[in-house]
Every structure is written in C-alpha cells, then in structure tokens.
Motif scaffolding. Structure first.
Motif, PDB file in Angstrom:
ATOM      1  N   THR A 163       0.850  -1.195   0.000  1.00 16.79           N
ATOM      2  CA  THR A 163       0.000   0.000   0.000  1.00 16.79           C
ATOM      3  C   THR A 163       0.877   1.233   0.000  1.00 16.79           C
ATOM      4  O   THR A 163       1.753   1.389   0.859  1.00 16.79           O
ATOM      5  N   ARG A 164       0.659   2.117  -0.952  1.00 18.60           N
ATOM      6  CA  ARG A 164       1.458   3.333  -1.028  1.00 18.60           C
ATOM      7  C   ARG A 164       1.003   4.317   0.047  1.00 18.60           C
ATOM      8  O   ARG A 164      -0.192   4.501   0.273  1.00 18.60           O
TER       9      ARG A 164
ATOM     10  N   CYS B 199      -4.681  -0.721  10.191  1.00 18.92           N
ATOM     11  CA  CYS B 199      -3.972  -2.002  10.210  1.00 18.92           C
ATOM     12  C   CYS B 199      -2.517  -1.809  10.589  1.00 18.92           C
ATOM     13  O   CYS B 199      -1.833  -0.918  10.076  1.00 18.92           O
ATOM     14  N   LEU B 200      -2.069  -2.667  11.494  1.00 17.48           N
ATOM     15  CA  LEU B 200      -0.667  -2.798  11.853  1.00 17.48           C
ATOM     16  C   LEU B 200      -0.035  -3.833  10.928  1.00 17.48           C
ATOM     17  O   LEU B 200      -0.637  -4.873  10.644  1.00 17.48           O
ATOM     18  N   HIS B 201       1.184  -3.549  10.470  1.00 17.41           N
ATOM     19  CA  HIS B 201       1.916  -4.511   9.649  1.00 17.41           C
ATOM     20  C   HIS B 201       3.221  -4.824  10.366  1.00 17.41           C
ATOM     21  O   HIS B 201       4.224  -4.120  10.199  1.00 17.41           O
ATOM     22  N   GLY B 202       3.196  -5.887  11.185  1.00 17.74           N
ATOM     23  CA  GLY B 202       4.342  -6.232  11.998  1.00 17.74           C
ATOM     24  C   GLY B 202       5.154  -7.373  11.427  1.00 17.74           C
ATOM     25  O   GLY B 202       4.630  -8.222  10.703  1.00 17.74           O
TER      26      GLY B 202
ATOM     27  N   THR C 115      -4.112   3.169   7.045  1.00 21.62           N
ATOM     28  CA  THR C 115      -5.491   2.909   6.643  1.00 21.62           C
ATOM     29  C   THR C 115      -5.501   2.248   5.269  1.00 21.62           C
ATOM     30  O   THR C 115      -4.489   2.235   4.550  1.00 21.62           O
ATOM     31  N   SER C 116      -6.656   1.725   4.892  1.00 25.44           N
ATOM     32  CA  SER C 116      -6.771   1.090   3.580  1.00 25.44           C
ATOM     33  C   SER C 116      -6.549   2.083   2.459  1.00 25.44           C
ATOM     34  O   SER C 116      -6.161   1.707   1.353  1.00 25.44           O
TER      35      SER C 116
ATOM     36  N   THR D 284      10.647  14.355   7.380  1.00 21.84           N
ATOM     37  CA  THR D 284       9.465  14.495   6.534  1.00 21.84           C
ATOM     38  C   THR D 284       9.070  13.129   6.026  1.00 21.84           C
ATOM     39  O   THR D 284       9.913  12.398   5.480  1.00 21.84           O
ATOM     40  N   LEU D 285       7.810  12.757   6.234  1.00 24.67           N
ATOM     41  CA  LEU D 285       7.335  11.457   5.776  1.00 24.67           C
ATOM     42  C   LEU D 285       7.446  11.378   4.247  1.00 24.67           C
ATOM     43  O   LEU D 285       7.086  12.316   3.536  1.00 24.67           O
ATOM     44  N   THR D 286       7.919  10.247   3.762  1.00 25.70           N
ATOM     45  CA  THR D 286       8.011  10.016   2.313  1.00 25.70           C
ATOM     46  C   THR D 286       6.692   9.436   1.821  1.00 25.70           C
ATOM     47  O   THR D 286       6.234   8.408   2.320  1.00 25.70           O
ATOM     48  N   THR D 287       6.079  10.080   0.847  1.00 23.31           N
ATOM     49  CA  THR D 287       4.830   9.580   0.279  1.00 23.31           C
ATOM     50  C   THR D 287       5.043   9.284  -1.205  1.00 23.31           C
ATOM     51  O   THR D 287       6.027   9.709  -1.813  1.00 23.31           O
ATOM     52  N   GLY D 288       4.105   8.535  -1.753  1.00 23.59           N
ATOM     53  CA  GLY D 288       4.270   8.160  -3.159  1.00 23.59           C
ATOM     54  C   GLY D 288       2.968   7.995  -3.870  1.00 23.59           C
ATOM     55  O   GLY D 288       1.913   8.062  -3.301  1.00 23.59           O
TER      56      GLY D 288
END
Length: 353
Positions: free
Chosen positions: A251-252, A266-269, A314-315, A349-353
């Motif tokens: 998920t971008r 959702c947590l992705h551990g 989030t989704s 700064t958060l990297t977004t795409g």
C-alpha cells in the motif's frame, strides 16, 4: 509475561467519594439529535471531514468518532446540529450537564507526573462517551488504586476498566526477520527524509544500544540512528538514498490524515503480519513496565513480540503511527505513536508516493 483476561469496572459515586464497583453499567452519555440528513461516508472521507466539523461545533464540541459509515459529532448544545448535518456529519446531543474529560485528563496527568503507579496500565479519553478511561491492572489493590487516582474527579466523567497486565514494548530477542541488530528483532516503519538523506522510522526502544541493522537476508540496512526525546518512543535508521520505499505491505503511503475513533487501521508487523482493528482512544498515557509514555493512540488490534516499530496505515494509504507495544487480553490492545508526532520529534518528513 503471563496474561489474564480482563473484567470491566465502572466508577460510581458513594457517600461523596469515588468508589469502584463491579458490574455497574455506565449511563447512556448521549442522545441523537433529530436527523438532518446524515451522510454515509468512507473512513477516508470521515477523516477529511473532522477539521471542518470541529470548527463548526466550536465550544459545543464533545467528541468525534466514526460509526458504521457516519462521522458522529458529540455536542453539548443542539444549535450547531443543522450545520453539522449539512456538512455530512451526524450530530449527537450529550445528555446531562456539561462535563469536561480534558480537565480530568489534566488532573490525572498532574497526579501521575512523577511516574505511573505499577497498577495503572493506561488512561485516555473515549470520545464516544466523553469520558476519561483508566485501565487498571486487575488484582486485590485495583479498587484502592482507582479510588485514589480518581478521588475528587466528577464520577460522570471517569470510567475504570480492568486489564490483565500493563502493556509491553515489543522488541523481540531473535534475529533475521525484517530488521535486526543481531540480537533483537523489530519492524521497519515508514520511510522518511531530511536534508541529510533517507531514513526508516521504527520504535525508539529498538535503537537503544544498537549500532548496525540488517534485513532478513542479513544485508546491511544502515548503521547508527537517532531517537526522539521527551518520552516519544520513535527512532530512525539512516539508509542509502532511494532504498526506503514509500509503501507498507504494497500500500502506497499517501498522507497523514488522522483516522477518527471508530475507524479501522492495520498494523503490519514483522511477527504478526497484517493485524487490523478499530481506533479506540487517542492521547492515551501508558505504563510500559514502569516507564510512562503519553500521546499514544490505542487500537483494538493484536500484536506480538518483534512488532515494535511497525507502521499503522489505513486502507486508503493514510499513515497513522508507529507501534510501541501492546497489552490487554491476548495483547489485543495495541498502542502507537502518531506519525505526525514521530516525524516532528525526529525532524523528518514522511516520504509519500
């Protein structure tokens, strides 16, 4: 640490003092305003609507949360109801006299400023009932502790719930999965950057005493790192330029719109994989084995050892936070540092795409 199943406690007033009683139901805290055309919203749309309804409600605001396609907005006064409905929210008129859980939160924060008692797991505001919720570890001293902590506070504002144990941070002593320093395993979080280069955000407690971090194939991710101060449990590992992808499990990452209480995230551990649940509370203070941490968000998602540093998203790709630990029955109440708090504390700064 062995876990026991929690039981609920409710706070009641007795002879002018706060007394804890098992099985006492909390009175209904709100009643719906006559409908003015509430809209069915996606969670993303609800999150984007929160700033507007907060401004529209003004001093009458008494909490916002998401429920079955509706952005619920608690109000102490019916006057803003029409405007809120026109914006697409569902106004909820609170019953009884106006109460201020934020004042109770500040009072409790003062009482625990020197450190959280061993039996206090966490506390924070539940906007659905506009109450300050204390999670107290079950045991023979639970009632006494809850009574001391809530003495003098408005009983209508406070709710006490029992939990099996204090939460634990979740850096595991094992190696080779996601990110490892050779003795501990944690989880890579979000990609971020500053003028010096690219970084991977993770939990701050993972980085203490660590030098070099490796991927699952034992290739080097980066060496060194930095952690935030002021009790913010986040840190960052420097990585090669362009090697940190702005994605979470495919998920971008699109932004940082805050999911309201009641929304799913959702947590992705690295241990748990994808673990989803609804946001329960925000601005929660947690007792992590004697160390106090504030400003966290609680989610009804299960987590396991090694998930520390994991991203919550989030989704729709909105970054929510960085996993720091979990508690409750089966470790299914998880806590994260909001991503905006994390990036601010780390000057990234958060990297977004």
């Amino acid at each position: 640490m062995p876990l026991r199943r929690p039981h609920r406690l409710s706070l009641a007033a007795l002879a002018g003092a706060a007394v804890i009683a098992l099985g006492v139901a909390v009175p209904a805290a709100a009643a719906p305003v006559p409908p003015v055309g509430p809209s069915v919203l996606t969670e993303t749309a609800a999150a984007e609507l929160v700033p507007a309804v907060t401004a529209a409600a003004g001093d009458a605001l008494a909490g916002t949360w998401f429920d079955d396609g509706r952005l619920m907005v608690g109000v102490w006064d019916p006057a803003p109801a029409a405007v809120l409905g026109a914006l697409g929210a569902t106004p909820v008129l609170r019953e009884g006299p106006r109460r201020d859980p934020s004042a109770a939160l500040r009072a409790l924060g003062g009482r625990t400023a020197a450190g959280l008692p061993d039996g206090l797991a966490s506390y924070g505001i539940d906007p659905r009932t506009e109450q300050l919720v204390l999670d107290v570890v079950e045991g023979p001293d639970a009632g006494r502790l809850a009574g001391e902590l809530t003495a003098g506070l408005d009983p209508a504002v406070v709710r006490v719930e029992r939990v099996p144990a204090v939460p634990r941070r979740q850096a595991a002593v094992s190696g080779g999965d996601t990110i490892s320093d050779g003795s501990r395993r944690c989880t890579a979080g979000f990609a971020a950057s500053d003028s010096a280069g690219d970084w991977v955000i993770t939990a701050g407690h993972c980085l203490r005493g660590s030098a070099t971090w490796y991927a699952a194939d034992q290739s080097t991710i980066g060496s060194g790192g930095r952690t935030a101060g002021d009790g913010v449990d986040v840190g960052a590992i420097p990585v090669e330029q362009g090697s940190a992808s702005p994605t979470v499990a495919g998920t971008r990452v699109r932004g940082t719109s805050v999911a309201p209480v009641g929304s799913s995230v959702c947590l992705h551990g690295s241990t748990s994989g994808r673990s989803c649940g609804t946001v329960q509370r925000t601005d929660v203070t947690v007792n992590f084995e004697g160390e106090q941490q504030s400003g966290l968000t609680a989610v009804g998602a299960c987590a396991r050892e090694g998930d520390s540093g994991a991203p919550y998203i989030t989704s729709g790709g909105q970054a929510q936070g960085v996993h720091t630990g979990a508690g409750g029955s089966g470790n299914c109440t998880s806590y994260f540092t909001p991503v905006r708090t994390a990036t601010s504390a780390l000057n990234l700064t958060l990297t977004t795409g």
